[in-house]
Design an enzyme around this catalytic site. Structure first.
Site, mmCIF file in Angstrom:
data_model
loop_
_atom_site.group_PDB
_atom_site.id
_atom_site.type_symbol
_atom_site.label_atom_id
_atom_site.label_comp_id
_atom_site.label_asym_id
_atom_site.label_seq_id
_atom_site.Cartn_x
_atom_site.Cartn_y
_atom_site.Cartn_z
ATOM 1 N N GLY A 70 10.479 -8.879 2.977
ATOM 2 C CA GLY A 70 9.584 -9.888 3.552
ATOM 3 C C GLY A 70 9.300 -9.647 5.025
ATOM 4 N N TYR A 134 4.297 -3.828 15.481
ATOM 5 C CA TYR A 134 4.946 -3.819 14.166
ATOM 6 C C TYR A 134 6.089 -2.798 14.153
ATOM 7 C CZ TYR A 134 5.480 -2.295 9.285
ATOM 8 O OH TYR A 134 5.996 -1.905 8.079
HETATM 9 P P1 NAI Z 1 3.403 -6.790 1.858
HETATM 10 O O1 NAI Z 1 2.664 -7.196 3.081
HETATM 11 O O2 NAI Z 1 2.611 -6.582 0.604
HETATM 12 O O3 NAI Z 1 4.568 -7.842 1.544
HETATM 13 C C1 NAI Z 1 5.283 -8.506 2.565
HETATM 14 C C2 NAI Z 1 5.495 -9.931 2.118
HETATM 15 O O4 NAI Z 1 6.192 -10.629 3.154
HETATM 16 C C3 NAI Z 1 4.190 -10.697 1.855
HETATM 17 O O5 NAI Z 1 4.142 -11.176 0.527
HETATM 18 C C4 NAI Z 1 4.204 -11.834 2.884
HETATM 19 O O6 NAI Z 1 3.676 -13.058 2.388
HETATM 20 C C5 NAI Z 1 5.690 -11.944 3.202
HETATM 21 N N1 NAI Z 1 5.893 -12.548 4.521
HETATM 22 C C6 NAI Z 1 5.226 -12.281 5.676
HETATM 23 N N2 NAI Z 1 5.660 -13.080 6.674
HETATM 24 C C7 NAI Z 1 6.618 -13.875 6.119
HETATM 25 C C8 NAI Z 1 7.412 -14.932 6.636
HETATM 26 N N3 NAI Z 1 7.318 -15.350 7.920
HETATM 27 N N4 NAI Z 1 8.283 -15.524 5.795
HETATM 28 C C9 NAI Z 1 8.385 -15.139 4.502
HETATM 29 N N5 NAI Z 1 7.651 -14.145 3.952
HETATM 30 C C10 NAI Z 1 6.769 -13.529 4.757
HETATM 31 O O7 NAI Z 1 4.205 -5.463 2.221
HETATM 32 P P2 NAI Z 1 4.816 -4.371 1.251
HETATM 33 O O8 NAI Z 1 3.898 -3.223 1.200
HETATM 34 O O9 NAI Z 1 5.259 -5.007 -0.015
HETATM 35 O O10 NAI Z 1 6.090 -3.905 2.088
HETATM 36 C C11 NAI Z 1 7.340 -4.544 1.924
HETATM 37 C C12 NAI Z 1 8.215 -4.235 3.124
HETATM 38 O O11 NAI Z 1 8.344 -2.823 3.262
HETATM 39 C C13 NAI Z 1 7.657 -4.750 4.445
HETATM 40 O O12 NAI Z 1 8.730 -5.210 5.245
HETATM 41 C C14 NAI Z 1 7.048 -3.517 5.086
HETATM 42 O O13 NAI Z 1 7.076 -3.592 6.497
HETATM 43 C C15 NAI Z 1 7.945 -2.420 4.558
HETATM 44 N N6 NAI Z 1 7.249 -1.157 4.454
HETATM 45 C C16 NAI Z 1 6.349 -0.937 3.447
HETATM 46 C C17 NAI Z 1 5.706 0.278 3.340
HETATM 47 C C18 NAI Z 1 4.775 0.572 2.196
HETATM 48 O O14 NAI Z 1 4.306 1.709 2.101
HETATM 49 N N7 NAI Z 1 4.498 -0.371 1.294
HETATM 50 C C19 NAI Z 1 5.908 1.340 4.322
HETATM 51 C C20 NAI Z 1 6.883 1.004 5.349
HETATM 52 C C21 NAI Z 1 7.521 -0.204 5.389
HETATM 53 C C1 15L Z 2 3.891 0.709 6.714
HETATM 54 O O1 15L Z 2 4.852 0.434 7.424
HETATM 55 C C2 15L Z 2 3.070 -0.343 6.074
HETATM 56 O O2 15L Z 2 3.846 -1.468 5.697
HETATM 57 C C3 15L Z 2 2.304 0.161 4.861
HETATM 58 O O3 15L Z 2 1.322 -0.804 4.511
HETATM 59 C C4 15L Z 2 1.643 1.512 5.129
HETATM 60 O O4 15L Z 2 0.653 1.367 6.054
HETATM 61 C C5 15L Z 2 2.708 2.504 5.584
HETATM 62 O O5 15L Z 2 3.496 2.005 6.664
HETATM 63 C C6 15L Z 2 2.117 3.860 6.038
HETATM 64 O O6 15L Z 2 2.455 4.323 7.125
HETATM 65 O O7 15L Z 2 1.388 4.458 5.252
#
Ligand code: NAI
Ligand code: 15L
Length: 264
Positions: A70, A134
């Site tokens: 999250g 971020y």
């Molecule tokens: P996402 O943006 O789809 O999911 C993050 C979730 O956190 C959202 O559903 C949002 O509603 C929730 N959120 C945001 N602020 C909040 C708050 N104050 N309280 C409670 N919930 C809150 O992101 P995704 O792609 O699922 O990524 C998951 C995690 O992995 C994130 O922490 C992201 O930074 C990290 N990440 C993801 C990458 C990727 O390629 N998907 C790459 C690097 C890191």
């Molecule tokens: C992240 O940290 C983001 O959460 C994801 O949405 C992508 O942008 C990823 O890095 C990336 O670098 O491709």
């Protein structure tokens, strides 16, 4: 585990974890600030803002592990990042300290090191070079986890995720991609390894192209299986090559380098 908490359960990786990681615990406690599907068998659904200290305290109670996904996941104004990723993380670690120190998987990011150039190969001991607010928030998260490990013995896997999507979406992701299957096996390893400590591990598949020395994955017995080469022809046909002096060509953080400081 009896109960695994998944934060960010309404998001991209949270939905994947919900669909594919139910076998890790008798009960999945699914949480997000956004709407989620109703609870199915073996699930609890709890709406919670990570910035709400009292709510996070209750959220973490009775959990044996935390898959912490999250928070704000891209470049956004400071107040949003601060609530979800700074105050929210502090709330989570304080709640964990009060409730028996469940093991934590912290979804860190490659944007902790985005200002390294693409012609450099780096390892997890090298200084952070965040590419935005971020990225700074993820550096904070890694530091907070290291503090709670040193001071209280709290175990956390600091997973610097590259780009976890169904397929690589552009040329940069040929180096940063982690497949959904590899994400699933990574989470399994984090929660199954007998002794975790607080290692930093790159969350990236076994891609031919890459900028990261992935040897710390061995500490938890994780061997990613997928390779972005499977998609190279498709990606190169679909996406024009960026200009050689564009951030996507020069820096590991790609387009995040060009992001401004967003104001509310
Ligand atoms: P996402 O943006 O789809 O999911 C993050 C979730 O956190 C959202 O559903 C949002 O509603 C929730 N959120 C945001 N602020 C909040 C708050 N104050 N309280 C409670 N919930 C809150 O992101 P995704 O792609 O699922 O990524 C998951 C995690 O992995 C994130 O922490 C992201 O930074 C990290 N990440 C993801 C990458 C990727 O390629 N998907 C790459 C690097 C890191
Ligand atoms: C992240 O940290 C983001 O959460 C994801 O949405 C992508 O942008 C990823 O890095 C990336 O670098 O491709």
């Amino acid at each position: 585990m009896k109960r695994l908490l998944i934060t960010g359960a309404a998001g991209n990786l949270g939905k994947l974890a919900r669909a594919r990681l139910g076998h890790l615990a008798d009960t999945l406690r699914l949480s997000d600030i956004a709407d989620m599907d109703p609870a199915g068998p073996g699930e609890e659904v709890v709406t919670c803002d990570l910035g709400d200290e009292a709510a996070v305290f209750e959220l973490v109670k009775d959990c044996d592990g935390i898959l912490h996904l999250g928070g704000v996941s891209v470049e956004r104004p400071w107040d949003m990042i601060q609530r979800g990723n700074i105050t929210g993380l502090y709330n989570l670690y304080e709640a964990a300290r009060a409730h028996g120190q469940p093991r934590i998987f912290f979804a860190s990011s490659n944007h902790t090191i985005g200002y390294y150039r693409q012609d450099e190969v780096i390892d997890t001991t090298m200084p952070m070079k965040p590419d935005g607010l971020y990225g700074v928030s993820k550096c904070f998260g890694e530091s907070l986890a290291a503090l709670y490990h040193a001071k209280f013995g709290q175990e956390t896997a600091l997973i610097r995720i590259g780009s976890c999507f169904e397929k690589p979406r552009d040329r940069r992701m040929l180096a940063t991609w982690m497949s959904p299957d590899d994400f699933v096996s990574l989470v399994e390893c984090v929660f199954r390894v007998p002794m975790l400590g607080c290692p930093v591990i790159w969350g990236v598949s076994d891609n031919d192209e890459g900028w990261w020395n992935t040897e710390t994955a061995r500490l938890i017995g994780w061997r990613p299986k997928d390779n972005s080469e499977t998609y190279r022809a498709e990606v190169e046909a679909a996406a024009p090559r960026p200009a050689p002096d564009a951030p996507e060509s020069l820096y590991q953080g790609g387009k995040f380098i060009a992001e401004p400081i967003h104001k509310s």
